[in-house]
Motif scaffolding. Structure first.
Motif, PDB file in Angstrom:
ATOM      1  N   HIS A 129       0.736  -1.230   0.139  1.00  0.00           N
ATOM      2  CA  HIS A 129      -0.035  -0.066   0.173  1.00  0.00           C
ATOM      3  C   HIS A 129       0.707   1.099  -0.012  1.00  0.00           C
ATOM      4  CE1 HIS A 129      -3.643   2.361   0.408  1.00  0.00           C
ATOM      5  NE2 HIS A 129      -3.182   2.866   1.563  1.00  0.00           N
ATOM      6  N   GLN A 130       1.892   1.299   0.749  1.00  0.00           N
ATOM      7  CA  GLN A 130       2.678   2.300   1.104  1.00  0.00           C
ATOM      8  C   GLN A 130       3.423   2.700  -0.436  1.00  0.00           C
ATOM      9  OE1 GLN A 130       1.574   4.216   3.461  1.00  0.00           O
ATOM     10  NE2 GLN A 130       3.773   4.920   3.772  1.00  0.00           N
ATOM     11  N   ALA A 131       4.127   1.517  -1.034  1.00  0.00           N
ATOM     12  CA  ALA A 131       4.684   1.557  -2.199  1.00  0.00           C
ATOM     13  C   ALA A 131       3.562   2.171  -3.497  1.00  0.00           C
ATOM     14  CB  ALA A 131       5.225   0.493  -2.617  1.00  0.00           C
ATOM     15  N   PHE A 132       2.319   1.695  -3.477  1.00  0.00           N
ATOM     16  CA  PHE A 132       1.450   2.158  -4.147  1.00  0.00           C
ATOM     17  C   PHE A 132       1.282   3.768  -4.042  1.00  0.00           C
ATOM     18  CE2 PHE A 132      -3.152   3.274  -5.426  1.00  0.00           C
ATOM     19  CZ  PHE A 132      -2.894   2.609  -6.765  1.00  0.00           C
ATOM     20  N   LEU A 133       1.066   3.945  -3.085  1.00  0.00           N
ATOM     21  CA  LEU A 133       0.974   5.585  -2.723  1.00  0.00           C
ATOM     22  C   LEU A 133       2.101   6.481  -3.200  1.00  0.00           C
ATOM     23  CD1 LEU A 133      -1.008   5.540   0.905  1.00  0.00           C
ATOM     24  CD2 LEU A 133      -1.907   6.107  -1.416  1.00  0.00           C
ATOM     25  N   GLN A 134       3.224   5.795  -2.954  1.00  0.00           N
ATOM     26  CA  GLN A 134       4.646   6.631  -3.446  1.00  0.00           C
ATOM     27  C   GLN A 134       4.418   6.771  -4.833  1.00  0.00           C
ATOM     28  OE1 GLN A 134       5.358   8.355  -0.511  1.00  0.00           O
ATOM     29  NE2 GLN A 134       7.006   8.332  -1.778  1.00  0.00           N
ATOM     30  N   GLN A 135       4.053   5.681  -5.568  1.00  0.00           N
ATOM     31  CA  GLN A 135       3.776   5.589  -6.886  1.00  0.00           C
ATOM     32  C   GLN A 135       2.883   6.683  -7.338  1.00  0.00           C
ATOM     33  OE1 GLN A 135       5.765   4.181  -9.526  1.00  0.00           O
ATOM     34  NE2 GLN A 135       4.742   5.661 -10.804  1.00  0.00           N
ATOM     35  N   ILE A 136       1.823   6.641  -6.797  1.00  0.00           N
ATOM     36  CA  ILE A 136       0.460   7.567  -7.058  1.00  0.00           C
ATOM     37  C   ILE A 136       1.098   8.903  -6.834  1.00  0.00           C
ATOM     38  CG2 ILE A 136      -1.629   8.594  -6.265  1.00  0.00           C
ATOM     39  CD1 ILE A 136      -2.006   6.106  -8.042  1.00  0.00           C
ATOM     40  N   LYS A 137       1.896   9.173  -5.896  1.00  0.00           N
ATOM     41  CA  LYS A 137       2.384  10.588  -5.340  1.00  0.00           C
ATOM     42  C   LYS A 137       3.339  10.953  -6.622  1.00  0.00           C
ATOM     43  CE  LYS A 137       4.237  13.178  -1.952  1.00  0.00           C
ATOM     44  NZ  LYS A 137       4.477  13.349  -0.593  1.00  0.00           N
ATOM     45  N   SER A 138       4.014  10.013  -7.020  1.00  0.00           N
ATOM     46  CA  SER A 138       5.226  10.346  -8.192  1.00  0.00           C
ATOM     47  C   SER A 138       4.509  10.846  -9.535  1.00  0.00           C
ATOM     48  CB  SER A 138       6.035   9.112  -8.420  1.00  0.00           C
ATOM     49  OG  SER A 138       6.871   9.402  -9.456  1.00  0.00           O
ATOM     50  N   ASP A 139       3.418   9.891  -9.673  1.00  0.00           N
ATOM     51  CA  ASP A 139       2.759  10.068 -11.082  1.00  0.00           C
ATOM     52  C   ASP A 139       1.775  11.277 -10.779  1.00  0.00           C
ATOM     53  OD1 ASP A 139       3.266   7.642 -11.963  1.00  0.00           O
ATOM     54  OD2 ASP A 139       1.402   6.606 -11.662  1.00  0.00           O
ATOM     55  N   TYR A 140       1.236  11.955  -9.838  1.00  0.00           N
ATOM     56  CA  TYR A 140       0.839  13.059  -9.764  1.00  0.00           C
ATOM     57  C   TYR A 140       1.723  14.424  -9.699  1.00  0.00           C
ATOM     58  CZ  TYR A 140      -2.603  16.557  -8.134  1.00  0.00           C
ATOM     59  OH  TYR A 140      -3.562  17.665  -8.268  1.00  0.00           O
ATOM     60  N   ARG A 141       3.084  14.206  -9.127  1.00  0.00           N
ATOM     61  CA  ARG A 141       3.939  14.995  -9.278  1.00  0.00           C
ATOM     62  C   ARG A 141       4.218  15.253 -10.843  1.00  0.00           C
ATOM     63  NH1 ARG A 141       8.120  16.275  -6.099  1.00  0.00           N
ATOM     64  NH2 ARG A 141       7.524  14.379  -4.774  1.00  0.00           N
ATOM     65  N   GLU A 142       4.434  14.442 -11.613  1.00  0.00           N
ATOM     66  CA  GLU A 142       4.643  14.422 -12.890  1.00  0.00           C
ATOM     67  C   GLU A 142       3.435  15.107 -13.821  1.00  0.00           C
ATOM     68  OE1 GLU A 142       5.408  11.732 -16.933  1.00  0.00           O
ATOM     69  OE2 GLU A 142       5.939  10.837 -14.832  1.00  0.00           O
ATOM     70  N   ILE A 143       2.187  14.886 -13.546  1.00  0.00           N
ATOM     71  CA  ILE A 143       1.182  15.656 -13.907  1.00  0.00           C
ATOM     72  C   ILE A 143       1.122  16.845 -13.584  1.00  0.00           C
ATOM     73  CG2 ILE A 143      -1.414  15.823 -13.797  1.00  0.00           C
ATOM     74  CD1 ILE A 143      -1.479  12.869 -13.667  1.00  0.00           C
ATOM     75  N   LEU A 144       1.590  17.349 -12.380  1.00  0.00           N
ATOM     76  CA  LEU A 144       1.767  18.789 -12.059  1.00  0.00           C
ATOM     77  C   LEU A 144       2.645  19.334 -12.748  1.00  0.00           C
ATOM     78  CD1 LEU A 144       1.174  18.693  -8.032  1.00  0.00           C
ATOM     79  CD2 LEU A 144      -0.124  19.819  -9.592  1.00  0.00           C
ATOM     80  N   GLU A 177      -3.350  11.371 -21.322  1.00  0.00           N
ATOM     81  CA  GLU A 177      -2.919   9.840 -21.061  1.00  0.00           C
ATOM     82  C   GLU A 177      -2.635   9.388 -19.792  1.00  0.00           C
ATOM     83  OE1 GLU A 177      -0.136   6.210 -22.871  1.00  0.00           O
ATOM     84  OE2 GLU A 177      -1.057   7.587 -24.124  1.00  0.00           O
ATOM     85  N   LYS A 178      -1.814  10.499 -19.026  1.00  0.00           N
ATOM     86  CA  LYS A 178      -1.234  10.459 -17.890  1.00  0.00           C
ATOM     87  C   LYS A 178      -2.347  10.454 -16.971  1.00  0.00           C
ATOM     88  CE  LYS A 178       3.436  11.794 -19.301  1.00  0.00           C
ATOM     89  NZ  LYS A 178       4.451  12.505 -19.376  1.00  0.00           N
ATOM     90  N   ILE A 179      -3.049  11.383 -17.119  1.00  0.00           N
ATOM     91  CA  ILE A 179      -4.411  11.676 -16.120  1.00  0.00           C
ATOM     92  C   ILE A 179      -5.243  10.608 -15.992  1.00  0.00           C
ATOM     93  CG2 ILE A 179      -6.336  13.207 -15.768  1.00  0.00           C
ATOM     94  CD1 ILE A 179      -4.635  15.759 -16.689  1.00  0.00           C
ATOM     95  N   ASP A 180      -5.597  10.010 -17.263  1.00  0.00           N
ATOM     96  CA  ASP A 180      -6.355   8.860 -17.353  1.00  0.00           C
ATOM     97  C   ASP A 180      -5.991   7.814 -16.595  1.00  0.00           C
ATOM     98  OD1 ASP A 180      -8.197  10.382 -18.825  1.00  0.00           O
ATOM     99  OD2 ASP A 180      -7.677   9.494 -20.672  1.00  0.00           O
ATOM    100  N   LYS A 181      -4.487   7.401 -16.792  1.00  0.00           N
ATOM    101  CA  LYS A 181      -3.856   6.381 -16.066  1.00  0.00           C
ATOM    102  C   LYS A 181      -3.899   6.415 -14.566  1.00  0.00           C
ATOM    103  CE  LYS A 181       0.316   3.877 -15.681  1.00  0.00           C
ATOM    104  NZ  LYS A 181       1.853   4.091 -16.063  1.00  0.00           N
ATOM    105  N   PHE A 182      -3.651   7.889 -14.203  1.00  0.00           N
ATOM    106  CA  PHE A 182      -3.792   8.297 -12.608  1.00  0.00           C
ATOM    107  C   PHE A 182      -5.079   8.084 -12.008  1.00  0.00           C
ATOM    108  CE2 PHE A 182      -4.508  11.067  -9.309  1.00  0.00           C
ATOM    109  CZ  PHE A 182      -3.418  11.072  -8.318  1.00  0.00           C
TER     110      PHE A 182
END
Length: 101
Positions: free
Chosen positions: A6-21, A33-38
């Protein structure tokens, strides 16, 4: 999901969101596409909206601190509220479509 996963997943989500930002106000042709994946990852993992807002605020705080260290104004970060609104609107639409008629 076990706690480590769960922690690893949350870190990946945060990383993906950082890239979107970072790319939100650029001409990145893959941004949608990145937003849809997120959004799909968040939806499938049943991540609550307040947690998405928390991730957004943490990242904006990190960006603000970095800008202040560089001696620059952090006023432009207010525009990134649009990113959060866009993400939440997409998520709401996914929830709406998932409801049985």
């Amino acid at each position: 999901m076990i706690k480590a996963d769960h922690q690893a997943f949350l870190q990946q989500i945060k990383s993906d969101y950082r890239e979107i930002l970072i790319n939100y106000f650029t001409t990145d042709k893959n941004l949608q596409e990145k937003i849809d994946k997120f959004i799909n990852a968040v939806f499938c993992a049943n991540i609550p909206v307040p947690q998405i807002i928390e991730i957004h605020m943490e990242l904006i705080d990190e960006f603000s601190k970095q800008l202040k260290l560089e001696g620059r104004s952090d006023e432009t970060l207010l525009d990134y509220r649009l990113t959060l609104i866009d993400i939440l609107a997409h998520l709401c639409e996914l929830y709406r479509r998932s409801l049985p008629k």
